[in-house]
Design a protein around this motif. Structure first.
Motif, PDB file in Angstrom:
ATOM      1  N   GLY A 149      -2.875 -15.513  -1.385  1.00  0.00           N
ATOM      2  CA  GLY A 149      -2.242 -15.266  -2.678  1.00  0.00           C
ATOM      3  C   GLY A 149      -1.285 -16.393  -2.988  1.00  0.00           C
ATOM      4  O   GLY A 149      -1.594 -17.563  -2.761  1.00  0.00           O
ATOM      5  N   ILE A 205       5.606  -2.378   2.431  1.00  0.00           N
ATOM      6  CA  ILE A 205       4.744  -3.458   2.952  1.00  0.00           C
ATOM      7  C   ILE A 205       4.986  -3.546   4.458  1.00  0.00           C
ATOM      8  O   ILE A 205       6.144  -3.619   4.904  1.00  0.00           O
ATOM      9  N   ASN A 219      10.942   0.373   4.187  1.00  0.00           N
ATOM     10  CA  ASN A 219       9.733   0.926   4.800  1.00  0.00           C
ATOM     11  C   ASN A 219      10.124   2.189   5.560  1.00  0.00           C
ATOM     12  O   ASN A 219      11.167   2.242   6.198  1.00  0.00           O
ATOM     13  N   ARG A 261       0.832  -1.204   0.000  1.00  0.00           N
ATOM     14  CA  ARG A 261       0.000   0.000   0.000  1.00  0.00           C
ATOM     15  C   ARG A 261       0.873   1.264   0.000  1.00  0.00           C
ATOM     16  O   ARG A 261       0.480   2.305  -0.514  1.00  0.00           O
ATOM     17  N   GLY A 262       2.054   1.126   0.585  1.00  0.00           N
ATOM     18  CA  GLY A 262       2.961   2.269   0.662  1.00  0.00           C
ATOM     19  C   GLY A 262       3.364   2.820  -0.697  1.00  0.00           C
ATOM     20  O   GLY A 262       3.787   3.973  -0.803  1.00  0.00           O
ATOM     21  N   LEU A 315      10.541   4.967   0.125  1.00  0.00           N
ATOM     22  CA  LEU A 315      10.828   4.076  -1.010  1.00  0.00           C
ATOM     23  C   LEU A 315      11.147   4.851  -2.287  1.00  0.00           C
ATOM     24  O   LEU A 315      11.907   4.394  -3.138  1.00  0.00           O
ATOM     25  N   VAL A 374       0.854 -11.896  -2.993  1.00  0.00           N
ATOM     26  CA  VAL A 374       1.688 -12.846  -2.259  1.00  0.00           C
ATOM     27  C   VAL A 374       1.110 -12.968  -0.850  1.00  0.00           C
ATOM     28  O   VAL A 374       0.768 -11.976  -0.226  1.00  0.00           O
TER      29      VAL A 374
HETATM   30  C1  LIG Z   1      -8.096 -13.744   5.870  1.00  0.00           C
HETATM   31  C2  LIG Z   1      -7.070 -12.737   5.412  1.00  0.00           C
HETATM   32  C3  LIG Z   1      -6.219 -13.107   4.396  1.00  0.00           C
HETATM   33  C4  LIG Z   1      -5.245 -12.196   3.972  1.00  0.00           C
HETATM   34  N1  LIG Z   1      -4.389 -12.584   2.975  1.00  0.00           N
HETATM   35  C5  LIG Z   1      -3.387 -11.741   2.623  1.00  0.00           C
HETATM   36  C6  LIG Z   1      -2.436 -12.109   1.637  1.00  0.00           C
HETATM   37  O1  LIG Z   1      -2.496 -13.204   1.041  1.00  0.00           O
HETATM   38  N2  LIG Z   1      -1.444 -11.247   1.352  1.00  0.00           N
HETATM   39  C7  LIG Z   1      -1.313 -10.024   1.967  1.00  0.00           C
HETATM   40  O2  LIG Z   1      -0.375  -9.274   1.648  1.00  0.00           O
HETATM   41  N3  LIG Z   1      -2.220  -9.638   2.881  1.00  0.00           N
HETATM   42  C8  LIG Z   1      -3.254 -10.454   3.215  1.00  0.00           C
HETATM   43  N4  LIG Z   1      -4.176 -10.030   4.108  1.00  0.00           N
HETATM   44  C9  LIG Z   1      -4.162  -8.616   4.515  1.00  0.00           C
HETATM   45  C10 LIG Z   1      -3.153  -8.288   5.591  1.00  0.00           C
HETATM   46  O3  LIG Z   1      -3.725  -8.484   6.872  1.00  0.00           O
HETATM   47  C11 LIG Z   1      -2.713  -6.811   5.489  1.00  0.00           C
HETATM   48  O4  LIG Z   1      -3.839  -5.984   5.560  1.00  0.00           O
HETATM   49  C12 LIG Z   1      -1.943  -6.476   4.216  1.00  0.00           C
HETATM   50  O5  LIG Z   1      -0.898  -7.396   4.010  1.00  0.00           O
HETATM   51  C13 LIG Z   1      -1.358  -5.077   4.336  1.00  0.00           C
HETATM   52  O6  LIG Z   1      -0.732  -4.741   3.147  1.00  0.00           O
HETATM   53  P1  LIG Z   1       0.424  -3.630   3.141  1.00  0.00           P
HETATM   54  O7  LIG Z   1       1.517  -4.076   4.036  1.00  0.00           O
HETATM   55  O8  LIG Z   1       0.741  -3.327   1.731  1.00  0.00           O
HETATM   56  O9  LIG Z   1      -0.338  -2.356   3.694  1.00  0.00           O
HETATM   57  P2  LIG Z   1      -0.169  -1.570   5.081  1.00  0.00           P
HETATM   58  O10 LIG Z   1      -0.318  -2.495   6.235  1.00  0.00           O
HETATM   59  O11 LIG Z   1      -1.057  -0.391   4.989  1.00  0.00           O
HETATM   60  O12 LIG Z   1       1.337  -1.122   5.050  1.00  0.00           O
HETATM   61  C14 LIG Z   1       1.868  -0.156   4.183  1.00  0.00           C
HETATM   62  C15 LIG Z   1       3.292   0.114   4.629  1.00  0.00           C
HETATM   63  O13 LIG Z   1       3.903   0.988   3.714  1.00  0.00           O
HETATM   64  C16 LIG Z   1       4.761   1.846   4.444  1.00  0.00           C
HETATM   65  N5  LIG Z   1       4.935   3.054   3.626  1.00  0.00           N
HETATM   66  C17 LIG Z   1       4.008   3.982   3.294  1.00  0.00           C
HETATM   67  N6  LIG Z   1       4.544   4.915   2.488  1.00  0.00           N
HETATM   68  C18 LIG Z   1       5.846   4.567   2.304  1.00  0.00           C
HETATM   69  C19 LIG Z   1       6.931   5.154   1.598  1.00  0.00           C
HETATM   70  N7  LIG Z   1       6.776   6.271   0.870  1.00  0.00           N
HETATM   71  N8  LIG Z   1       8.133   4.543   1.659  1.00  0.00           N
HETATM   72  C20 LIG Z   1       8.325   3.412   2.391  1.00  0.00           C
HETATM   73  N9  LIG Z   1       7.327   2.835   3.085  1.00  0.00           N
HETATM   74  C21 LIG Z   1       6.107   3.402   3.043  1.00  0.00           C
HETATM   75  C22 LIG Z   1       4.031   2.102   5.738  1.00  0.00           C
HETATM   76  O14 LIG Z   1       4.945   2.491   6.763  1.00  0.00           O
HETATM   77  C23 LIG Z   1       3.397   0.741   6.007  1.00  0.00           C
HETATM   78  O15 LIG Z   1       4.234  -0.069   6.839  1.00  0.00           O
HETATM   79  C24 LIG Z   1      -5.157 -10.917   4.561  1.00  0.00           C
HETATM   80  C25 LIG Z   1      -6.030 -10.582   5.591  1.00  0.00           C
HETATM   81  C26 LIG Z   1      -6.971 -11.472   6.012  1.00  0.00           C
HETATM   82  C27 LIG Z   1      -7.892 -11.090   7.126  1.00  0.00           C
END
Ligand SMILES: Cc1cc2nc3c(=O)[nH]c(=O)nc-3n(C[C@H](O)[C@H](O)[C@H](O)COP(=O)(O)OP(=O)(O)OC[C@H]3O[C@@H](n4cnc5c(N)ncnc54)[C@H](O)[C@@H]3O)c2cc1C
Length: 312
Positions: free
Chosen positions: A249, A262, A282, A205-206, A301, A245
């Protein structure tokens, strides 16, 4: 003594690496023989590849126009028809194997052992549960053949210096017509396949948007990596769903995994447990991804990736 039959996974006339991983799992049984069955319209090229996997004593081909596409309901009766005499029937724990192997198990009147990550005995296996947070030891009944899916991320590919015999089989099995091939919609990419790539760069998401993902693609291309993503990035529409992933995934085991923006949620980490070196980028130094990362880069990033590219 065990005798193992492995169902080959292949596409476009090429054997998938998951088959050689199944051979490694089969070797852990110290069996009397490991054989591979290739189902295809024209199995010659795939069979030749399968015959080169070390430890394989025979490759059985089942040529049938109905096998042009891997349809579980069509292939299962053919595998079941040749499965007599084997103590184990293995397939990979990929989309292909997860679809096909339960059908074979049902036809052989047994239940399936899923996601085999270690072999403890001829009928005793270790497999992950609770999204990979715990490992359970399971025992399959000894009066039935063991039908199992092999967790690809847990096993190395067997070497390719073998020379097994290839034998054509004629199978007399009624093939169902209730499941038919209608069409295939698949994404195409010149990048390495996410599930078998040695290097993977994933964005979360970042990264912030679909347009911003270009920075991930560019960096991945620079180091010859496949591109993955977190579920949050997929749900936000930055990238298509086949790039996800994690628990829901793809489960991957590259030599190098670079997680960019991530956070490191447990469901994501489940998908990269068996990766070699994990690098995390991150801006939040307290992000959970740093607890499992071998190398952590704290910062933005959009600054770190161009710096890394320049340094290469
Ligand atoms: C049943 C179930 C199954 C799931 N299956 C999966 C799965 O298969 N795969 C999966 O990935 N998730 C899965 N999830 C979701 C999981 O719980 C998380 O919500 C998800 O992984 C979060 O994705 P993220 O880390 O990209 O987002 P976030 O948790 O929002 O993290 C984003 C990160 O980006 C960093 N960031 C922001 N801007 C920048 C920047 N400019 N430079 C550097 N860093 C930055 C932030 O500090 C933060 O740490 C599942 C959830 C459930 C309930």
């Amino acid at each position: 003594m065990s005798k193992v039959l492995i169902v080959a996974e292949h596409a476009d006339g090429k054997l998938n690496a998951s088959t050689a991983k199944c051979v490694s799992a089969a070797q852990a049984l110290s069996p009397a023989a490991i054989e591979i069955v290739v189902l295809a319209a024209d199995p010659a090229a795939v069979a030749a590849e399968a015959a080169s996997i070390a430890g394989v004593s025979k490759v059985i081909t089942i040529a049938n126009a109905a096998n042009a596409q891997a349809i579980a309901q069509v292939q299962a009766p053919q595998v079941a028809a040749v499965a007599g005499g084997y103590t184990h029937v293995f397939g990979p724990s990929t989309t292909f194997g997860k679809d096909l192997m339960p059908c074979i198990a049902a036809l052989l009147s047994t239940s399936q052992v899923s996601d085999i990550m270690a072999v403890e005995g001829s009928h005793t296996f270790k497999r992950p549960i609770y999204a990979g947070n715990a490992v359970i030891t399971v025992e399959a009944p000894s009066d039935h053949p063991v039908v199992g899916t092999v967790r690809a991320a847990s096993w190395p590919e067997a070497a390719k210096d073998g020379s097994a015999a290839v034998e054509a089989a004629t199978v007399d099995a009624a093939l169902p017509s209730h499941t038919r091939f209608v069409g295939l919609a698949a994404g195409s990419s010149d990048r390495p396949d996410l599930q078998s790539a040695k290097r993977v760069v994933s964005g979360g998401r970042g990264v912030g948007s679909a347009e911003n993902f270009k920075i991930i693609y560019d960096f991945a291309d620079k180091i010859g990596a496949a591109v993955g993503a977190s579920r949050a990035a997929v749900d936000a529409g930055y990238v298509p769903n086949e790039m996800q992933v994690g628990q829901t995934g793809k489960i991957i085991a590259p030599d190098l995994y670079i997680a960019v923006g991530i956070s490191g949620a447990i469901q994501h980490l489940t998908g990269i447990k068996d990766a070699g070196t994990i690098v995390a980028i991150n801006k939040d130094g307290d992000a959970p991804i740093f607890e499992i990362a071998d190398i952590g880069l704290v910062g933005d990033l959009f600054q770190i990736l161009p710096d890394l590219e320049q340094a290469m």
